[in-house]
Write a protein that holds these residues in place. Structure first.
Motif, short mmCIF file in Angstrom:
data_model
loop_
_atom_site.label_atom_id
_atom_site.label_comp_id
_atom_site.label_asym_id
_atom_site.label_seq_id
_atom_site.Cartn_x
_atom_site.Cartn_y
_atom_site.Cartn_z
N ILE A 88 0.89 -1.24 -0.15
CA ILE A 88 0.01 -0.15 -0.17
C ILE A 88 0.95 1.04 -0.08
O ILE A 88 1.83 1.61 0.71
CB ILE A 88 -0.97 0.04 1.42
N ASP A 89 0.64 2.08 -0.90
CA ASP A 89 1.07 3.46 -0.78
C ASP A 89 -0.41 4.42 -0.57
O ASP A 89 -1.31 4.34 -1.13
CB ASP A 89 1.54 4.03 -2.21
N TRP A 90 -0.06 5.24 0.44
CA TRP A 90 -1.08 6.08 0.61
C TRP A 90 -1.08 7.38 0.13
O TRP A 90 -0.10 7.93 -0.02
CB TRP A 90 -1.12 6.53 2.46
N LYS A 92 -2.04 11.11 -0.48
CA LYS A 92 -1.95 12.50 0.23
C LYS A 92 -3.15 13.30 0.10
O LYS A 92 -3.40 14.23 -0.55
CB LYS A 92 -0.85 13.49 -0.18
N PRO A 95 -8.15 12.43 6.04
CA PRO A 95 -8.79 11.37 6.07
C PRO A 95 -10.29 11.92 6.05
O PRO A 95 -10.67 12.99 6.33
CB PRO A 95 -8.38 11.09 7.58
N LEU A 113 -9.15 6.12 4.44
CA LEU A 113 -8.18 6.92 3.57
C LEU A 113 -8.05 6.22 2.35
O LEU A 113 -8.41 4.89 2.00
CB LEU A 113 -6.79 6.62 4.21
N ALA A 115 -5.98 4.55 -0.71
CA ALA A 115 -4.61 4.11 -1.00
C ALA A 115 -4.70 3.46 -2.45
O ALA A 115 -5.44 3.19 -2.97
CB ALA A 115 -4.60 2.75 -0.05
N ARG A 116 -3.21 3.35 -2.94
CA ARG A 116 -2.92 2.67 -4.16
C ARG A 116 -2.38 1.35 -3.84
O ARG A 116 -1.11 1.28 -3.17
CB ARG A 116 -2.06 3.75 -5.03
N THR A 125 -9.70 2.57 1.96
CA THR A 125 -9.36 1.87 3.05
C THR A 125 -9.82 2.34 4.31
O THR A 125 -9.87 3.36 4.83
CB THR A 125 -7.87 1.78 3.11
N ILE A 127 -8.83 1.98 8.02
CA ILE A 127 -7.76 1.54 8.82
C ILE A 127 -8.25 1.10 10.24
O ILE A 127 -7.42 0.84 11.10
CB ILE A 127 -6.73 2.58 8.97
N SER A 144 -0.20 10.32 9.91
CA SER A 144 -0.24 9.83 8.36
C SER A 144 0.48 8.39 8.58
O SER A 144 1.45 8.33 9.10
CB SER A 144 0.46 10.66 7.78
N SER A 147 3.77 3.73 4.42
CA SER A 147 3.47 2.76 3.38
C SER A 147 4.23 1.51 3.59
O SER A 147 5.32 1.47 4.19
CB SER A 147 3.95 3.39 1.98
#
Length: 253
Positions: A88-90, A92, A95, A113, A115-116, A125, A127, A144, A147
């Motif tokens: 996961i890359d969050w 920017k 939230p 959030l 995510a990619r 996502t 969390i 934050s 990742s």
């Protein structure tokens, strides 16, 4: 003469029976309504218990490793939940907070959030749960997340309790979990399903899978037993009252 006496006796008996039934004419429909209500609630609790067992079984199945969108779509066409392990890359983005969520009796929010995933797919996502500030008008804050690789379950949004359908009046608060609505807030095109993480990613946020914040299957089963017991008790009470009434009627005659 005997025929006349018998006829009069039969007439009085019918009159007494009609009076007895008429005096309790409201009781039987009410009892039937209550009986139907108790039984329907009991079967509903049994259905919920079975649903929760199915959720738990699917969420604990072997995980898909970095599934593609096509693989997720195929898996979700066969079952409600798919266990995954993904990179996961969050993104920017600020939230969003799903309102009216509780944990161990405390009020709060679930933190959402975008995510990619490693496959390149964007996904909404969840969390986990965060306790809300003392003032409802105050926006919560979370750190934050970093990742990395995370485990979770993917499924369609679960309908949640909401105060109303007119919106909360705050652009950071959501009344219901919907990928489309969240995507509009973030300006993103998101798929319809949601990823729930099963491990914490930031401090003070409690990760939990769908159904974890509600009653377990055993509690639903216990409530079902209580509703069916009420139905049995109602039938028993009505039966005893009817038997006593008939006994008094025969004694009078």
């Amino acid at each position: 003469m005997p025929d006349t006496i018998a006829s009069c006796t039969s007439k009085y008996e019918r009159a007494g029976l009609g009076k007895r039934i008429g005096s309790r004419g409201w009781l039987y429909p009410l009892c039937l309504l209550l009986l139907a209500l108790f039984c329907s609630l009991g079967f509903w609790q049994l259905d919920r218990a079975e649903q929760k067992r199915r959720w738990q079984a699917q969420q604990s199945e072997q995980r898909l490793i970095d599934p593609t969108p096509a693989e997720l779509q195929a898996a979700l066409s066969e079952k409600e939940w798919v266990a995954v392990s993904v990179d996961i890359d969050w993104l920017k983005k600020m939230p969003l907070y799903l309102d009216n969520r509780t944990h161990q009796g405390r009020a709060g929010y679930e933190v959402l959030l975008p995510a990619r995933l490693g496959s390149g797919q964007l996904i909404l996502t969840n969390i986990g749960w965060l306790q809300g500030p003392k003032l409802r008008e105050q926006e919560p804050t979370v750190d934050s997340p970093m990742s990395g690789r995370f485990e979770g379950v993917v499924g369609m949004p679960v309908d949640t309790f909401r105060l109303n359908d007119s919106g909360s009046g705050a652009d950071w608060r959501l009344e219901r979990l919907m990928s489309g609505e969240a995507g509009e807030r973030w300006g993103l095109d998101l798929p319809p399903w949601v990823l729930w993480l099963t491990e914490p990613v930031v401090e003070d946020v409690v990760a939990r899978v769908p159904g974890a914040g509600t009653l377990p299957p055993e509690r639903h089963l216990g409530y079902a037993v209580q509703w069916f017991a009420l139905a049995f008790t109602l039938v028993s009470i009505v039966g005893v009252l009817e038997w006593k009434s008939r006994t008094r009627q025969r004694a009078t005659n």
